[in-house]
Scaffold this active site. Structure first.
Site, PDB file in Angstrom:
ATOM      1  N   GLU A  88     -49.634  66.845 126.969  1.00 38.36           N
ATOM      2  CA  GLU A  88     -48.628  67.916 126.991  1.00 38.36           C
ATOM      3  C   GLU A  88     -47.309  67.410 126.417  1.00 38.36           C
ATOM      4  O   GLU A  88     -46.656  68.090 125.609  1.00 38.36           O
ATOM      5  CB  GLU A  88     -48.435  68.395 128.425  1.00 38.36           C
ATOM      6  CG  GLU A  88     -47.298  69.384 128.619  1.00 38.36           C
ATOM      7  CD  GLU A  88     -46.802  69.412 130.052  1.00 38.36           C
ATOM      8  OE1 GLU A  88     -45.656  69.837 130.259  1.00 38.36           O
ATOM      9  OE2 GLU A  88     -47.549  68.999 130.956  1.00 38.36           O
ATOM     10  N   ASP A 115     -45.745  68.967 122.963  1.00 35.21           N
ATOM     11  CA  ASP A 115     -44.428  69.600 122.967  1.00 35.21           C
ATOM     12  C   ASP A 115     -43.630  69.171 121.734  1.00 35.21           C
ATOM     13  O   ASP A 115     -42.996  69.992 121.063  1.00 35.21           O
ATOM     14  CB  ASP A 115     -43.691  69.216 124.252  1.00 35.21           C
ATOM     15  CG  ASP A 115     -42.267  69.729 124.288  1.00 35.21           C
ATOM     16  OD1 ASP A 115     -42.071  70.954 124.284  1.00 35.21           O
ATOM     17  OD2 ASP A 115     -41.337  68.900 124.313  1.00 35.21           O
ATOM     18  N   GLU A 136     -49.631  73.230 124.946  1.00 35.42           N
ATOM     19  CA  GLU A 136     -48.965  72.070 124.347  1.00 35.42           C
ATOM     20  C   GLU A 136     -49.918  70.882 124.277  1.00 35.42           C
ATOM     21  O   GLU A 136     -49.974  70.169 123.261  1.00 35.42           O
ATOM     22  CB  GLU A 136     -47.727  71.701 125.161  1.00 35.42           C
ATOM     23  CG  GLU A 136     -46.589  72.699 125.029  1.00 35.42           C
ATOM     24  CD  GLU A 136     -45.386  72.340 125.871  1.00 35.42           C
ATOM     25  OE1 GLU A 136     -44.258  72.649 125.451  1.00 35.42           O
ATOM     26  OE2 GLU A 136     -45.572  71.755 126.964  1.00 35.42           O
TER      27      GLU A 136
END
Length: 224
Positions: free
Chosen positions: A40, A44, A113
């Site tokens: 994640e 991002d 993400e």
């Protein structure tokens, strides 16, 4: 999982990366396996640089407007909208307790993400960009009306004496797979303007900015 990867037309090499991307902490804790938080974190950044590149190449507006557009396009609400177009929620692995409630928006956004993090690690930037162009770009019209309270607050503050605002996570409660965060937004790192809570740090910060706008004399009624 194979159905999702086929739909995205990905010539994947390591399927385990994608399984990990969709493994929520609640499932990981129950099954003594790894959770998707590191992917994640990576995803991002991957989505962020691609969105910045897209806005720059489109030459949509000046720097300030592009910054606001980017914030709208990569916020939690926007990520959930993109994820809905590929039915990502159906593939997220949850623990037994969370499974009864289903994945919430924070879990879905995190998994989206993480998916981009997995694509980047498995296939490189080129295929991550192709997926961005396939899943995100055609759906940007869904997100331009999303309210970004952090950007709005920043605009009002900096329109005056160029004073600074900063965000601080002041409290974390709950188990690792179901945390709630409290954030404050401060003027010049001293004066607390607002406080907010959320299932993610980003959501808590957005709610802190929203609280500040409601409390302050910012002539902001049309933005809320």
């Amino acid at each position: 999982m194979k159905a999702l990867l086929t739909m995205l037309n990905l010539p994947y090499k390591d399927e385990s990366l994608y399984e990990l991307a969709l493994t929520h902490a609640s499932f990981a804790n129950e099954n003594q396996t790894e959770k998707n938080e590191k992917l994640e974190f990576l995803g991002d950044s991957v989505i962020g640089i691609m969105m910045s590149d897209y806005l720059y190449r489109e030459d949509l507006a000046d720097e300030g407007t592009m910054t606001k557009r980017r914030a709208q396009a990569v916020c939690e609400e926007a990520l959930v909208k993109y994820a809905e177009t590929i039915k990502l929620k159906d593939y997220i692995k949850l623990g037994r307790g969370e499974m009864n409630k289903g994945a919430n928006d924070a879990m879905i956004a995190d998994a989206f993400e993480a998916l981009f993090g997995a694509i980047y690690l498995d296939l490189g930037f080129k295929w991550a960009q192709k997926t961005f162009d396939k899943v995100i770009v055609p759906n940007l019209n869904l997100v331009w009306n999303i309210k970004d309270y952090k950007s709005t607050l920043q605009e009002y503050i900096q329109a005056g004496d160029k004073r600074s605002i900063s965000y601080h996570i002041t409290k974390e409660t709950g188990p690792s797979h179901n945390k709630e965060f409290e954030a404050s937004v401060r003027l010049d790192n001293i004066i607390t303007l607002g406080v907010g809570t959320g299932k993610t740090k980003k959501e808590a910060e957005q709610n802190a900015a929203k609280d500040a706008l409601k409390k302050g004399n910012y002539d902001h009624q049309e933005t809320l």
